[in-house]
Scaffold this motif. Sequence first.
Motif, PDB file in Angstrom:
ATOM      1  N   TRP A  84      42.592  44.520  38.099  1.00 56.43           N
ATOM      2  CA  TRP A  84      43.416  43.326  38.109  1.00 56.43           C
ATOM      3  C   TRP A  84      44.575  43.509  37.143  1.00 56.43           C
ATOM      4  O   TRP A  84      44.617  44.468  36.382  1.00 56.43           O
ATOM      5  N   ARG A  85      45.529  42.605  37.196  1.00 55.08           N
ATOM      6  CA  ARG A  85      46.654  42.579  36.266  1.00 55.08           C
ATOM      7  C   ARG A  85      47.046  41.127  36.089  1.00 55.08           C
ATOM      8  O   ARG A  85      46.774  40.294  36.970  1.00 55.08           O
ATOM      9  N   SER A  86      47.651  40.798  34.956  1.00 54.17           N
ATOM     10  CA  SER A  86      47.990  39.404  34.668  1.00 54.17           C
ATOM     11  C   SER A  86      49.313  38.985  35.313  1.00 54.17           C
ATOM     12  O   SER A  86      49.664  37.811  35.267  1.00 54.17           O
ATOM     13  N   PRO A  88      51.774  38.742  38.930  1.00 47.33           N
ATOM     14  CA  PRO A  88      51.441  38.416  40.321  1.00 47.33           C
ATOM     15  C   PRO A  88      51.047  39.638  41.162  1.00 47.33           C
ATOM     16  O   PRO A  88      51.729  40.662  41.142  1.00 47.33           O
ATOM     17  N   GLU A  89      49.951  39.503  41.888  1.00 55.56           N
ATOM     18  CA  GLU A  89      49.440  40.588  42.726  1.00 55.56           C
ATOM     19  C   GLU A  89      50.471  41.053  43.747  1.00 55.56           C
ATOM     20  O   GLU A  89      50.632  42.255  43.981  1.00 55.56           O
ATOM     21  N   ASP A  90      51.209  40.125  44.346  1.00 59.91           N
ATOM     22  CA  ASP A  90      52.185  40.470  45.374  1.00 59.91           C
ATOM     23  C   ASP A  90      53.370  41.279  44.847  1.00 59.91           C
ATOM     24  O   ASP A  90      54.124  41.851  45.628  1.00 59.91           O
ATOM     25  N   ASP A  91      53.541  41.330  43.529  1.00 63.61           N
ATOM     26  CA  ASP A  91      54.650  42.095  42.949  1.00 63.61           C
ATOM     27  C   ASP A  91      54.340  43.576  42.800  1.00 63.61           C
ATOM     28  O   ASP A  91      55.238  44.363  42.478  1.00 63.61           O
ATOM     29  N   PHE A  94      49.174  48.838  44.614  1.00 66.96           N
ATOM     30  CA  PHE A  94      48.066  49.329  43.800  1.00 66.96           C
ATOM     31  C   PHE A  94      47.311  50.405  44.549  1.00 66.96           C
ATOM     32  O   PHE A  94      47.063  50.281  45.746  1.00 66.96           O
ATOM     33  N   TYR A 105      43.831  54.804  38.398  1.00 64.00           N
ATOM     34  CA  TYR A 105      44.321  53.499  38.834  1.00 64.00           C
ATOM     35  C   TYR A 105      45.839  53.516  38.636  1.00 64.00           C
ATOM     36  O   TYR A 105      46.317  53.908  37.568  1.00 64.00           O
ATOM     37  N   TRP A 107      49.395  51.036  39.241  1.00 67.79           N
ATOM     38  CA  TRP A 107      50.108  49.830  39.638  1.00 67.79           C
ATOM     39  C   TRP A 107      51.598  50.156  39.623  1.00 67.79           C
ATOM     40  O   TRP A 107      52.125  50.623  38.606  1.00 67.79           O
ATOM     41  N   PHE A 122      46.773  45.036  32.279  1.00 66.43           N
ATOM     42  CA  PHE A 122      46.364  45.780  33.468  1.00 66.43           C
ATOM     43  C   PHE A 122      44.955  46.289  33.176  1.00 66.43           C
ATOM     44  O   PHE A 122      44.733  46.889  32.115  1.00 66.43           O
TER      45      PHE A 122
END
Length: 161
Positions: A84-86, A88-91, A94, A105, A107, A122
């Motif tokens: 996960w990351r703090s 926005p996922e859509d940005d 991954f 991993y 991003w 992250f």
Amino acid sequence: GVLVAGGYAVAPVVRGDASAQRPAAAAPASREPGPLWSGGAVDPHSNEFWAQSNITLGTNAPLTALTVELRVAQTGSVTSTGAWRSLPEDDFAFTVGERAGFLVYRWTLKEGRTVPAGEWVFAGQYNHERGGRDAGGDRYSATATAASGRLTVRGGFTPGG
């Protein structure tokens, strides 16, 4: 120009009991010299079968490009259980996969997106052999682009005991 700023990292001292699996405190990397800083730590909620490696990345300027990579050494039965990351996922695009003895991993900020100034996390999550694991071979890096140019930070994790 390229600015390389040092990071800090902590990891748990791993022994047979769960109480020994908490990270030691560490001072954050200096934020004075440049616009990008970082730190790495094994999450204190990790246990004898599962762990989470956290990368804290901070910037005092917006970023127009960013790639964050976490490399978890294959120390025995290391398999991804998520990330996960703090931000926005859509940005972000991954990926996670095995490469050259590491669970990697990555991003990558999507074209046209921006990371605002601030401090962001992250995290990669993974199972491992029973009894905790030595994070001494784990590494992270981040490469970014800001108005001031290309920026890079990297760090490691303190070996377990």
